[in-house]
Design a protein around this motif. Structure first.
Motif, mmCIF file in Angstrom:
data_model
loop_
_atom_site.group_PDB
_atom_site.id
_atom_site.type_symbol
_atom_site.label_atom_id
_atom_site.label_comp_id
_atom_site.label_asym_id
_atom_site.label_seq_id
_atom_site.Cartn_x
_atom_site.Cartn_y
_atom_site.Cartn_z
ATOM 1 N N PRO A 22 5.746 -29.281 84.753
ATOM 2 C CA PRO A 22 5.551 -27.606 84.417
ATOM 3 C C PRO A 22 6.663 -27.297 83.463
ATOM 4 N N ASP A 23 7.773 -27.970 83.291
ATOM 5 C CA ASP A 23 8.717 -27.621 82.310
ATOM 6 C C ASP A 23 8.213 -27.856 80.805
ATOM 7 N N VAL A 24 7.281 -28.740 80.678
ATOM 8 C CA VAL A 24 6.852 -28.821 79.378
ATOM 9 C C VAL A 24 6.084 -27.696 78.852
ATOM 10 N N ILE A 25 6.319 -27.018 77.656
ATOM 11 C CA ILE A 25 5.359 -26.041 77.002
ATOM 12 C C ILE A 25 5.587 -26.397 75.602
ATOM 13 N N GLY A 69 16.537 -23.022 72.165
ATOM 14 C CA GLY A 69 16.761 -21.885 73.228
ATOM 15 C C GLY A 69 16.227 -22.351 74.727
ATOM 16 N N ALA A 70 15.073 -22.554 74.429
ATOM 17 C CA ALA A 70 14.237 -22.940 75.748
ATOM 18 C C ALA A 70 14.816 -24.289 76.259
ATOM 19 N N MET A 72 17.916 -25.819 75.648
ATOM 20 C CA MET A 72 19.082 -25.455 76.245
ATOM 21 C C MET A 72 19.168 -24.890 77.943
ATOM 22 N N THR A 73 18.325 -24.209 77.925
ATOM 23 C CA THR A 73 18.044 -23.332 79.271
ATOM 24 C C THR A 73 17.256 -23.877 80.270
ATOM 25 N N GLY A 74 16.643 -25.480 80.186
ATOM 26 C CA GLY A 74 16.003 -25.805 81.311
ATOM 27 C C GLY A 74 14.585 -26.435 80.770
ATOM 28 N N LEU A 75 13.929 -25.993 79.966
ATOM 29 C CA LEU A 75 12.390 -26.323 79.603
ATOM 30 C C LEU A 75 12.511 -27.385 78.683
#
Lengths: 326, 343
Positions: A22-25, A69-70, A72-75
């Motif tokens: 679910p972290d993949v966008i 940015g995404a 770096m912060t977990g995505l």
């Protein structure tokens, strides 16, 4: 097993990873509702919805910056740059931000993202929508650079890229989107940094990447049939990390090296590989390595002109034949 | 702090107001830490102990302090090459900052980053970016993650007036606006884009605020030398972001007391300008504010002395610290910790 196109393999690879994590966008220009200008991302918006699959404005810097940015912060973002030529307008992220943040911060910052981009010629789009720019990225410490040539490799290497903890620039070849190939059912996961020997041979090694791979394979068949020259064709697949062991192993067997590169000649990926082979396997070579490249010119639009400048099967056949007969 | 005279005035109109004594002392403390550390960085540069370049925030302390005190744990800072102040404002020890400027092993990044690239993720400092504009989209991405996951943190992105004329500024503002991202863009307008007055190279008077309407955002220009003003504006912007109501763009008027970088004596400034702005020095403004709110000179002097002592100790620790080990030269290029690009 199913036969699918390279284009469909892109969507399947992304879907496989989005379903798994679910972290993949995924975002980019026209990628969601329209399914991509090359129709390589059809169905993802419908399957995963507007939170995970997003259309962006024409803002390449914002696309890549937001991906960073995404990440770096977990995505684990996948960002699309529609044509690889457009990397030039967001090169700061490719050259200065993604690859240097971890090093500059002494390991504090992570950047696990994938930039997918349509690379290469054959569509008669002219000099700003046709380039092969994998060498622009290969030269930057901190990046990984991948360019698959077949549907199964698209899925497997894309999955590996998404799961990789480093920034990966993933070059899809526009002229391969319609090409079909057999793909196994179920999850497919490959390994970055691995070249593939697609056709074993004993007389010469031909290294190729992306669109040049089917041309090198066709050339090898002609060379065998017409001249009894038995070529080993290696799909390099990953420029960084580079599988030098497979390349050096092949040259150790065949004693002859040819590279087939779509990028313009100066500082093309083959130059680095040739220098490695010459430094490390000079005495394995029976003759100077030969690079078959696009000449050092901007790409023309007209079909008759574009066809002349890209390495063709015929040019590969002639170059290898002449070299081995000399 | 609870024994200081400020509390005795609680209840009087305009004294124990929305900010209050405890926060005011934090705001003052943060500004003094930045002032002392930046002045020390300059002094160490003159002694050839700070290497490379450095870009100081002397005169601009109220902005970093106002936002820093308003930020909560978990909020993220994205700074520029002029980022010492914003890094310190999140609680990063002065020693770690000065150590990096002096390129010692005790620095934040053990000397691998240098003055322009301070980062301390444990403090929420997600990096200092030296390519103008680059970090505005990056802050958008961090905010996109917060929105996607339902996290309540805000990404705060500081930049100078010069940044408003680069494309990434406009791309990021639009991105943040269309997706209503929890990001706060803070323009520190110190009147100069490096050596050139920003007014000479910008089509509008207020380089950030006058562009806000292009992105459907309110026009906000504040006194960036008054930490109370900054703090209140930050609170508003953070509340908006946390409520899911999208980004803010805040232009803070300020002035740097030093040149653009260590190489710049700032001779391009008209006579008397620096002196006029020094009348509005944020530390001076804030000392008067503390006095107005009944906080004793003793409390102020105590902070000044403690900070000075801390900066002195940090300086000595940095001078005594070794240079980085050359072992780190080839580490952390890739996530496996190394730099291998081939097998």
């Amino acid at each position: 097993m199913a036969e699918i196109t390279y284009r469909d393999a892109v969507a399947r690879g992304i879907a496989q990873e989005m379903a798994r994590d679910p972290d993949v966008i995924f975002f980019g220009e026209d990628v969601a509702k329209a399914g991509g200008v090359f129709k390589a991302t059809v169905g993802l918006y419908e399957q995963f919805g507007p939170r995970r699959v997003r259309d962006t404005p024409i803002s390449e810097q914002a696309i890549l910056g937001a991906a960073m940015g995404a990440a770096m912060t977990g995505l684990k973002p996948i960002a699309e740059i529609m044509f690889s030529d457009f990397i030039a307008v967001c090169f700061d992220y490719i050259a200065n931000e993604f690859p240097k943040s971890r090093y500059m911060t002494n390991g504090q910052t992570k950047c696990p993202l994938v930039v997918r981009t349509g690379n290469g010629a054959g569509s008669r789009f002219g000099a700003q929508h046709s380039q092969s720019v994998e060498n622009w990225c290969m030269m930057i410490p901190g990046l990984k650079v991948v360019a698959p040539s077949s549907p199964v490799d698209v899925i497997g290497l894309l999955a590996a890229a998404v799961r990789d903890p480093d920034p990966v620039i993933f070059f899809e070849h526009k002229s391969l989107y319609a090409v079909k190939g057999e793909v196994p059912d179920g999850e497919i996961l490959d390994t970055l940094g691995t070249a593939k020997v697609l056709r074993p041979g004993k007389d010469a090694t031909i290294l190729a990447l992306a669109l040049m791979v089917p041309r090198a394979l066709a050339a090898a068949e002609q060379l065998k049939a017409q001249y009894n020259i038995d070529c080993e064709v290696v799909d390099v697949r990953s420029l960084v990390p580079l599988d030098t062991q497979t390349i050096l192993g092949s040259v150790g067997k065949t004693h002859r090296l040819f590279t087939v590169e779509e990028n313009p000649r100066l500082c093309g990926w083959g130059a680095e590989i040739v220098s490695i082979v010459v430094e490390e396997a000079f005495y394995d070579l029976d003759a100077p390595p030969v690079r078959i490249t696009t000449p050092h010119i901007p790409l023309p639009a007209a079909d008759i002109l574009e066809d002349m400048v890209l390495p063709t099967t015929e040019r590969i056949v002639e170059t290898v034949r002449k070299s081995l007969n000399s | 702090m609870s024994n200081s005279p400020g509390l005795a005035l609680a209840g009087q109109p305009g004294v124990n107001d929305d900010i209050g004594e405890e926060t005011r002392l934090k705001l003052y403390h943060s500004q003094v830490v930045i002032r002392e550390a930046e002045q020390r960085a300059f002094d160490l540069f003159l002694q050839n102990l700070v290497k490379g370049t450095s870009h100081l925030s002397l005169g601009q302390e109220a902005i970093a302090a106002g936002f820093g005190v308003a930020m909560q744990k978990g909020d993220l800072t994205f700074a520029t090459y002029r980022g010492h102040a914003h890094t310190l404002a999140r609680g990063v020890p002065v020693e770690k900052m000065l150590g990096e400027l002096m390129q010692r092993d005790n620095g934040l990044m053990r000397g691998k980053g240098g003055s322009m690239h301070l980062a301390s993720e444990e403090h929420g400092v997600m990096g200092s970016y030296a390519i103008i504009g680059a970090h505005l989209p990056i802050a958008c991405g961090a905010a996109l993650r917060a929105q996607y996951r339902g996290d309540k943190d805000v990404s705060v992105c500081f930049f100078g007036d010069g940044t408003t004329n680069i494309g990434a500024f406009h791309e990021a503002l639009n991105f943040a606006a269309i997706w209503k991202l929890p990001v706060v863009f803070v323009c520190e307008n110190n009147l100069y884009m490096e050596y050139t007055p920003i007014s000479e190279v910008t089509a509008v008077e207020h380089p950030a605020a006058d562009r806000a309407s292009a992105y459907g955002l309110p026009r906000i220009v504040i006194d960036g030398n008054d930490a109370d003003v900054v703090y209140r504006e930050a609170q508003k912007a953070f509340a908006k972001a946390r409520a899911g109501d999208g980004p803010s763009l805040i232009e803070c008027m300020t002035y740097r007391h030093s040149g653009h970088s260590r190489a710049d004596p700032a001779k391009y400034r008209p006579e008397g300008e620096l002196e006029r702005w020094k009348e509005k020095d944020p530390i001076k403004v804030y000392r008067a504010r503390l006095k107005q709110f009944g906080i004793s000179d003793e409390a102020v002097k105590k902070i000044d002395a403690e900070v000075r002592k801390m900066v002195d100790e940090a300086t000595e620790a940095c001078k005594a610290a070794p240079e980085p080990s050359t072992d780190i030269l080839f580490t952390d290029v890739y996530a496996d910790g190394g730099w291998a690009w081939r097998n």
